[in-house]
Design a protein around this motif. Structure first.
Motif, short mmCIF file in Angstrom:
data_model
loop_
_atom_site.label_atom_id
_atom_site.label_comp_id
_atom_site.label_asym_id
_atom_site.label_seq_id
_atom_site.Cartn_x
_atom_site.Cartn_y
_atom_site.Cartn_z
N LEU A 128 0.89 -1.12 -0.17
CA LEU A 128 -0.03 0.14 0.03
C LEU A 128 0.76 1.03 -0.06
CD1 LEU A 128 -2.77 1.17 -0.03
CD2 LEU A 128 -2.72 0.99 2.56
N LEU A 129 0.76 2.11 -1.06
CA LEU A 129 1.55 3.14 -1.23
C LEU A 129 0.84 4.24 -0.83
CD1 LEU A 129 3.34 2.68 -4.65
CD2 LEU A 129 4.08 1.82 -2.03
N ASN A 130 1.47 5.30 -0.21
CA ASN A 130 0.98 6.58 0.24
C ASN A 130 1.79 7.76 -0.66
OD1 ASN A 130 1.30 9.02 2.85
ND2 ASN A 130 -0.68 8.80 1.62
N PHE A 131 0.92 8.60 -1.13
CA PHE A 131 1.77 9.83 -1.83
C PHE A 131 1.70 11.10 -0.76
CE2 PHE A 131 0.41 7.19 -5.05
CZ PHE A 131 1.52 7.04 -5.91
N HIS A 132 2.54 10.82 0.35
CA HIS A 132 2.60 11.98 1.24
C HIS A 132 2.93 13.26 0.86
CE1 HIS A 132 2.99 13.40 5.35
NE2 HIS A 132 4.34 13.86 5.13
N ARG A 133 2.13 14.36 0.99
CA ARG A 133 2.14 15.74 0.70
C ARG A 133 2.91 16.74 1.62
NH1 ARG A 133 -3.82 16.86 -0.67
NH2 ARG A 133 -3.61 15.81 1.34
N ASP A 134 3.78 17.22 1.48
CA ASP A 134 4.59 18.14 2.41
C ASP A 134 3.44 19.46 2.71
OD1 ASP A 134 6.18 19.40 4.39
OD2 ASP A 134 7.66 19.96 2.77
N LEU A 135 2.59 19.32 3.38
CA LEU A 135 1.64 20.26 3.89
C LEU A 135 1.88 21.10 4.78
CD1 LEU A 135 -1.68 18.33 3.10
CD2 LEU A 135 -0.45 19.67 1.39
N PRO A 136 1.60 22.44 5.09
CA PRO A 136 1.79 23.37 6.24
C PRO A 136 1.23 22.65 7.69
CG PRO A 136 0.87 24.70 4.19
CD PRO A 136 0.73 23.20 3.92
N ALA A 137 1.81 22.82 8.44
CA ALA A 137 1.52 22.36 9.99
C ALA A 137 0.05 23.08 10.08
CB ALA A 137 2.36 22.56 10.85
N GLY A 138 -0.80 22.49 10.77
CA GLY A 138 -2.16 23.08 11.32
C GLY A 138 -3.03 23.05 10.04
N ARG A 139 -2.73 22.55 8.88
CA ARG A 139 -4.01 22.96 7.90
C ARG A 139 -4.90 21.81 8.26
NH1 ARG A 139 -4.97 20.17 3.06
NH2 ARG A 139 -5.57 21.66 1.48
N ARG A 140 -6.18 21.93 7.90
CA ARG A 140 -7.09 21.08 8.21
C ARG A 140 -6.77 19.75 7.22
NH1 ARG A 140 -12.81 23.79 7.17
NH2 ARG A 140 -11.81 24.56 5.24
N PRO A 141 -7.15 18.53 7.57
CA PRO A 141 -7.02 17.31 7.04
C PRO A 141 -7.56 17.28 5.85
CG PRO A 141 -8.01 16.70 9.06
CD PRO A 141 -7.61 18.29 9.21
N ASP A 142 -7.26 16.75 4.60
CA ASP A 142 -7.79 16.22 3.46
C ASP A 142 -8.52 14.83 3.62
OD1 ASP A 142 -7.82 18.52 2.00
OD2 ASP A 142 -5.80 18.00 1.10
N PRO A 143 -9.43 14.37 3.06
CA PRO A 143 -9.93 13.05 3.06
C PRO A 143 -8.99 12.03 2.78
CG PRO A 143 -11.01 13.91 1.39
CD PRO A 143 -10.24 15.16 2.19
N LYS A 144 -9.09 10.89 3.44
CA LYS A 144 -8.11 9.73 3.02
C LYS A 144 -8.71 8.95 1.91
CE LYS A 144 -8.22 8.41 7.23
NZ LYS A 144 -7.96 7.71 8.69
N LEU A 145 -8.10 8.81 0.82
CA LEU A 145 -8.69 8.21 -0.32
C LEU A 145 -7.66 6.95 -0.81
CD1 LEU A 145 -10.70 8.06 -2.85
CD2 LEU A 145 -8.98 9.56 -3.90
N LEU A 146 -8.59 5.72 -0.58
CA LEU A 146 -7.79 4.52 -0.90
C LEU A 146 -8.10 3.91 -2.45
CD1 LEU A 146 -6.23 1.66 -0.57
CD2 LEU A 146 -8.30 0.85 0.47
N ILE A 147 -7.40 4.10 -3.36
CA ILE A 147 -7.58 3.86 -4.73
C ILE A 147 -7.05 2.13 -4.82
CG2 ILE A 147 -7.22 4.15 -7.02
CD1 ILE A 147 -6.34 7.20 -6.41
N VAL A 148 -8.09 1.44 -5.33
CA VAL A 148 -7.87 0.17 -5.40
C VAL A 148 -7.70 0.12 -6.79
CG1 VAL A 148 -8.59 -2.24 -5.03
CG2 VAL A 148 -9.11 -0.52 -3.32
N ALA A 149 -6.03 -0.40 -7.26
CA ALA A 149 -5.95 -0.54 -8.76
C ALA A 149 -6.50 -1.95 -9.04
CB ALA A 149 -4.58 -0.29 -8.71
N PRO A 150 -6.66 -1.98 -10.40
CA PRO A 150 -7.18 -3.41 -11.00
C PRO A 150 -5.99 -4.29 -11.03
CG PRO A 150 -7.09 -1.80 -12.77
CD PRO A 150 -6.81 -0.84 -11.54
N MET A 151 -6.24 -5.23 -10.57
CA MET A 151 -5.30 -6.70 -10.77
C MET A 151 -5.79 -7.56 -11.85
SD MET A 151 -4.53 -9.77 -8.16
CE MET A 151 -3.30 -9.15 -7.06
#
Length: 424
Positions: A89-112
């Motif tokens: 499971l890969l996460n594309f971690h974004r370097d966001l400013p501290a204290g910024r409201r969190p964005d929703p977590k999105l799990l993309i299930v790629a086709p096998m």
């Protein structure tokens, strides 16, 4: 034996590929007086076309290092947050400013289904500015030692459930094509168990929920041939010296052959045009061809047990729409889905999952309130356009984010809706 012959033929062509590489280097060298002539470019074009047509394409990289968030460019770091033998499971971690409201977590299930998760590079890139994106990075079955055991449909569902439990509450899941079925099953199983970490919403895109609706050539083939035909003709053993030596698989090159044959004329024209672009020294057009086929021709093997179970339950028996799907021996009750919001997306010209096949999920989730469900059909796009391309970016992605924003579990953290979906 066929797999071994395929590998043998590839190895036998190695001297010819080496010669083609040498000719390409010779006639593309600016010190060669023929390099700028039509004849010289014809030689290099022929050499490159031969080499690209006979090579093994390795697993591509996502290569997403930056994105724009709130109109500012931020760095993106790819990291592994969960791992099993058949998937990371890969996460594309974004370097966001501290204290910024969190964005929703999105799990993309790629086709096998033969291609690597990087086929969804454009999907990830589009969603990155608006969500904390995770994606399933499925492992080529030929690279998994037989000692690591099997991987079947039940394991696939368990992997999805385990990932959702790892990511925690307020996670939204997007299934692209083939995983629409196991993701819907996973949501039902989690709701049946009363799992508090069931996803807040699931978006199913171009998926074969009920292949009896608007059957395509893929669906017709499965029903005409039957399971035994696929077992006898599509399953092979991984040859030595691959790490998965002896494992029974559905080879990626067979799946690729099927994809290519469905639109063979288009691929032949594309390669002819590529040759002419090289001769005319049209570098931009040639590079677009390389980028597309570097991805398209990179394929992976699937475990035999997963492939055969999918063919049987999804394309032949239609177990899920008939209410006969089982997970670990227990009947799957899609009627248990009461809290996981459902958004289905289809393409008007989809020749893989016909119109209505994905929308059928709404008929299965009979106890889901209308306020927590939506459907959208994108005009003038095929299967690939459902999850990538200009219309996905402009029309589909905003609707997905709008739906996610409307169904976040943590309402206080939710952002205002990005785009209001037009009635469909």
């Amino acid at each position: 034996m066929f797999y071994q012959l395929y590998e043998l033929n590839h190895a036998a062509l190695q001297p010819a590929r080496a010669f083609a590489d040498a000719m390409h280097a010779l006639y593309s060298n600016p010190l060669n007086p023929f390099s700028g002539t039509v004849w010289g470019r014809s030689v290099t074009a022929t050499a490159e076309l031969f080499e690209r047509s006979t090579r093994h394409y390795g697993k591509p990289e996502f290569g997403l290092h930056t994105t724009k968030v709130d109109w500012a460019t931020v760095d993106v770091a790819e990291r592994v947050v969960w791992s099993r033998p058949f998937c990371r499971l890969l996460n594309f971690h974004r370097d966001l400013p501290a204290g910024r409201r969190p964005d929703p977590k999105l799990l993309i299930v790629a086709p096998m289904s033969g291609h690597y998760a990087t086929l969804l590079r454009g999907t990830v890139e589009t969603m990155l500015p608006h969500a904390d994106v995770y994606i399933t990075d499925w492992t080529d079955a030929r690279m998994v030692p037989a000692s690591d055991g099997c991987f079947d449909f039940d394991d696939y569902v368990d992997y999805v459930i385990d990932m959702l439990n790892t990511l925690g509450p307020d996670t939204h899941v997007m299934a692209v094509c083939q995983p629409s079925v196991p993701v819907l099953v996973a949501a039902a199983v989690m709701e049946q168990r009363g799992d508090p970490l069931a996803p807040a919403s699931m978006t199913l895109m171009g998926g074969p929920i009920d292949t009896r609706r608007s059957p395509t050539a893929v669906n017709v083939l499965a029903e005409e041939k039957g399971l035994e035909w696929f077992r006898d003709n599509a399953i092979m053993e991984v040859p030595w010296p691959a790490p998965g030596f002896g494992r029974k698989v559905y080879p990626g090159f067979l799946q690729l052959s099927g994809f290519m044959s469905m639109n063979l004329d288009r691929h032949m024209i594309a390669h002819k045009d590529f040759f002419m672009h090289l001769v005319k020294d049209d570098g931009d057009s040639a590079e677009k061809h390389r980028d597309f086929y570097d991805e398209y021709l990179a394929v992976m093997d699937l475990t035999a047990e997963f492939y055969l179970q999918t063919v049987d339950s999804v394309f032949i028996s239609h177990s899920l729409p008939k209410g006969e799907m089982r997970h670990r021996g227990k009947l799957v009750d899609t009627g248990a889905i009461r809290n996981v919001a459902l958004f289905t997306v289809e393409g008007e010209n989809d020749d893989i999952s016909g119109l209505g096949q994905t929308q059928a999920a709404h008929d299965l989730c009979v106890n889901l309130p209308d306020s927590r469900r939506a459907h959208y059909m994108q005009p003038r796009v095929g299967h690939y356009g459902v999850f990538n391309g200009s219309r996905f970016r402009a029309e589909i992605a905003p609707r997905i984010m709008d739906f996610i924003a409307s169904n976040r579990q943590d309402a206080a953290a939710a952002k205002p809706r990005l785009v209001r979906s037009r009635p469909s």
